[in-house]
Write a protein that holds these residues in place. Structure first.
Motif, mmCIF file in Angstrom:
data_model
loop_
_atom_site.group_PDB
_atom_site.id
_atom_site.type_symbol
_atom_site.label_atom_id
_atom_site.label_comp_id
_atom_site.label_asym_id
_atom_site.label_seq_id
_atom_site.Cartn_x
_atom_site.Cartn_y
_atom_site.Cartn_z
ATOM 1 N N MET A 1 89.285 -38.032 -30.701
ATOM 2 C CA MET A 1 88.494 -39.061 -32.242
ATOM 3 C C MET A 1 88.229 -37.821 -33.180
ATOM 4 O O MET A 1 87.909 -36.316 -32.937
ATOM 5 C CB MET A 1 86.880 -39.706 -32.084
ATOM 6 N N LYS A 2 88.563 -37.392 -34.612
ATOM 7 C CA LYS A 2 87.995 -36.705 -35.592
ATOM 8 C C LYS A 2 86.900 -37.153 -36.300
ATOM 9 O O LYS A 2 86.649 -38.173 -36.639
ATOM 10 C CB LYS A 2 89.387 -37.005 -36.334
ATOM 11 N N VAL A 3 86.172 -35.991 -35.933
ATOM 12 C CA VAL A 3 85.025 -36.075 -36.748
ATOM 13 C C VAL A 3 84.938 -35.160 -37.970
ATOM 14 O O VAL A 3 85.539 -33.964 -37.380
ATOM 15 C CB VAL A 3 83.680 -36.242 -35.675
ATOM 16 N N ARG A 4 84.222 -35.856 -39.442
ATOM 17 C CA ARG A 4 84.256 -34.897 -40.296
ATOM 18 C C ARG A 4 82.917 -33.826 -39.984
ATOM 19 O O ARG A 4 81.716 -34.440 -40.170
ATOM 20 C CB ARG A 4 84.294 -35.873 -41.270
ATOM 21 N N ILE A 5 82.735 -33.178 -40.338
ATOM 22 C CA ILE A 5 81.581 -31.890 -39.763
ATOM 23 C C ILE A 5 81.520 -31.529 -41.813
ATOM 24 O O ILE A 5 82.628 -30.561 -41.890
ATOM 25 C CB ILE A 5 81.182 -30.687 -38.752
ATOM 26 N N PHE A 6 80.563 -31.833 -42.350
ATOM 27 C CA PHE A 6 80.593 -30.993 -43.901
ATOM 28 C C PHE A 6 82.160 -31.592 -44.631
ATOM 29 O O PHE A 6 82.511 -32.271 -44.422
ATOM 30 C CB PHE A 6 80.204 -29.581 -43.826
ATOM 31 N N ASP A 7 82.951 -30.448 -44.685
ATOM 32 C CA ASP A 7 84.015 -30.383 -45.807
ATOM 33 C C ASP A 7 85.417 -30.988 -44.640
ATOM 34 O O ASP A 7 86.249 -30.779 -44.976
ATOM 35 C CB ASP A 7 84.260 -29.498 -46.558
#
Length: 656
Positions: free
Chosen positions: A431-437
């Motif tokens: 799963m691709k997870v966005r952490i800040f930018d």
């Protein structure tokens, strides 16, 4: 040879200044590589259950009993072996019991002699896989000379028999026999298990996490994989208000607020005053303290006060979490903004297009027009509590230890250890997870979350520290967090809505896919491990034995070792936890029955009843050469051989 290599060899030459010194060290290191691999002990989800934790630590999940059996076999009867095992687990208590029974001096001295001889044998057996140097460094200061002589002496040889016996007689006559026995017992335990892995969740539910942390801080060799409840306490100690409120709510729920005051000096008076002012006479059964009927330590006179404080901190938690969710829309947690979905006049809430009645409608501190805003009184309470957490010396010491010895995952001797999961999509992709930018997945997601978790505690840059504090709460509660691994945390629904369909917390696809070998192999490769011979050691999700669930997944490649160590889980799981031993012969996974008490164990010489769930033996006994330490030693040997070559070629000059 490169200049950098020559410079390094010159530095190494200061430690090994000539051919003899370098050659001797090569011989020593090569010999160490042939020793049997030391024993590792895995434990998880202890949740503040100190007595059971301590017992499992003392008996090494049965490893101590196996050493006794290996050494004595049929030459000792079962009662004698049981007494010896109990003595090794709890030497101070057992000696006191024995001394009370054997009032005649001659009988007591005979018991001292026999016991010391037996402990010497067990200690020699347990220490046989270590170098003399390592054994010597482990000896207690007061008895180092005596124990070394007793362990290396030969009482069966005529020239040494009198000397050997005189050491023991002198120890007895000087009144030091009891302390020598105690030190021998600790040594046996020290040598039986070389390294401890705690695969998460030391804190919450049980009442004594502080005692567990005190013990871990004195352990000779330990690492910790942070669990979601550990992260919560780490966030609270770092200054994260949402983490602090969650931690206090859980402590209130399980009747542990007094422990926070007594153990960590957290001042609860501000919260108590707010609770009395706002909620006295207005708490539903939802906020009753969850303690067992047989719990004799909880003072039920405080039950009503704890319920009021429970409700007060719960409402504050929902408010500050709402503020954080609004601050980070990229976290996709908008559906957890629930205070603004309440119809305060009707006492209902709308979820998923359906309206549900609330079982508690008394919310004196919530402004329906701005439901996530704290009142002045709540702001004052939050600030005082935060300062109390930041100022707790013992708490800060424990959390620093967690940061020093801990991480979100660990690769150790061919095994991958983590508390929760590797977040997966339904098709098994990471799963691709966005952490800040930026977006992260797999190992990179673990790494970036740990990076910010450390910033949340240590960073001196206010902006970076705040980011870290926010991420600590993200790790605790977000559906994309590896240590949470669920679609949502239905805390609000469980408190305020009776309809059980709203309480569901769907798990990440990982928990539906971890029986597939291609998925487990993919995870092992992601963390740099081979697909053959490696294992994933997993905590976090209790194995429900009552429903026929097994901790052994994917043919033994993945082991879920959370079986209900916490007493709060045991009625659900049917057992009292799993532990894992990994020695030179392979893996042994054991399931344990509930622990009664230390006193009962000593008095009746009972031990936790355990049974082997899985045993994986290796084809060839593992040595130090097969471990991570072996890899380092081989690198050291290669460097020393280069140094030898430099001496022999005249590139470096020997010093004598």
């Amino acid at each position: 040879m490169e200049n950098a290599d020559i410079k390094y060899l010159k530095v190494l030459a200061t430690q090994y200044p000539n051919i003899a010194a370098a050659a001797t060290e090569i011989v020593n290191l090569k010999a160490i590589l042939s020793l049997p691999k030391a024993t590792e002990h895995f434990i998880t989800d202890v949740h503040g259950e100190y007595e059971q934790f301590r017992h499992v630590m003392c008996n090494g999940s049965g490893a101590v009993q196996r050493k006794i059996e290996d050494e004595f076999g049929s030459s000792l009867g079962i009662p004698e072996k049981r007494t010896l095992a109990t003595l090794i687990y709890y030497p101070e208590l057992k000696i006191k019991q024995i001394e009370g029974k054997l009032t005649q001096r001659e009988n007591l001295e005979d018991w001292y002699k026999v016991t010391i001889f037996r402990l010497i044998r067990v200690c020699k057996n347990a220490s046989s896989k270590y170098t003399r140097s390592k054994v010597r460094k482990s000896l207690p200061k007061d008895f180092a000379y005596i124990i070394e002589e007793l362990m290396t002496g030969r009482p069966d040889v005529a020239d040494q028999e009198a000397y050997y016996n005189e050491i023991i007689n002198s120890v007895i006559h000087t009144g030091r026999a009891a302390q020598l026995i105690i030190d021998f017992c600790y040594l046996v335990r020290r040598f039986t298990v070389d390294h401890l892995h705690v695969v998460g969740d030391i804190f919450d539910r049980g009442p004594y996490p502080h005692l567990i942390m005190d013990d871990l801080m004195t352990h000779h060799s330990v690492d910790i994989q942070w669990g979601n409840h550990d992260i919560l306490w780490m966030g609270a100690a770092a200054g994260s208000v949402p983490c602090m409120c969650n931690m206090l709510r859980i402590s209130a729920r399980y009747g542990n607020l007094a422990i926070l005051e007594d153990a960590y000096g957290i001042n609860m008076i501000p919260l108590m005053r707010l609770a009395i002012d706002c909620y006295q006479g207005h708490t539903s059964k939802t906020f009753n303290v969850h303690v067992r009927d047989d719990d004799k330590e909880y003072d039920r006179d405080y039950a009503e006060m704890d319920a009021m404080m429970h409700k007060a901190i719960t409402i504050i938690q929902f408010k500050v979490e709402g503020q954080l969710i609004k601050k980070h829309p990229e976290w996709n947690m908008k559906e957890r903004l629930l205070l603004d979905k309440i119809d305060y006049k009707q006492g209902t809430i709308k979820l998923g297009g359906k309206e549900y009645p609330l079982n508690d409608t008394y919310f004196p501190t919530i402004d329906p027009k701005d439901p996530y805003k704290l009142t002045h009184e709540e702001e004052d309470v939050v600030e005082r509590l935060k300062n109390s957490f930041l100022g707790s010396e013992r708490l800060q010491r424990h959390i620093r230890f967690l940061y020093t010895k801990g991480s979100l995952y660990k690769v150790y001797n061919g095994n991958l250890l983590y508390h929760g999961c590797v977040p997966l999509n339904e098709d098994g992709s990471f799963m691709k997870v966005r952490i800040f930018d930026k977006t992260y997945s797999g190992k990179a997601l673990y790494d970036i979350l740990e990076h910010y978790a450390r910033k949340g505690y240590y960073s001196i840059d206010p902006q970076e520290k705040q980011r870290g504090e926010d991420i600590l709460w993200f790790i605790w509660k977000n559906k994309h967090s590896p240590v949470f691994g669920k679609e949502r945390m239905a805390t609000f629904e469980r408190y305020f809505i009776d309809a059980t369909e709203t309480h569901e917390e769907p798990k990440n696809a990982y928990y539906r896919l971890f029986e597939k070998e291609e998925i487990v192999d993919k995870i092992l490769k992601e963390f740099g491990l081979p697909v053959q011979g490696a294992h994933i050691i997993n905590g976090h999700i209790p194995v429900i034995v009552k429903k026929g669930e097994s901790p052994v997944k994917c043919g033994g490649k993945l082991l879920v070792i959370d079986g209900g160590f916490s007493k709060a889980y045991q009625p659900k799981t049917g057992i009292a936890g799993y532990t894992l031993i990994y020695n030179s012969y392979g893996l042994v996974l054991a399931a344990h029955e509930p622990f009664t008490s230390m006193e009962d164990t000593v008095l009746n010489e009972t031990c936790i009843h355990s049974h082997i769930v899985m045993e994986q033996n290796v084809v060839k006994r593992k040595t130090v050469n097969d471990t991570d330490t072996g890899k380092v030693l081989r690198e050291n040997i290669a460097e020393l051989e280069e140094l030898l070559q430099a001496y022999r070629s005249g590139m470096l000059v020997e010093k004598f």
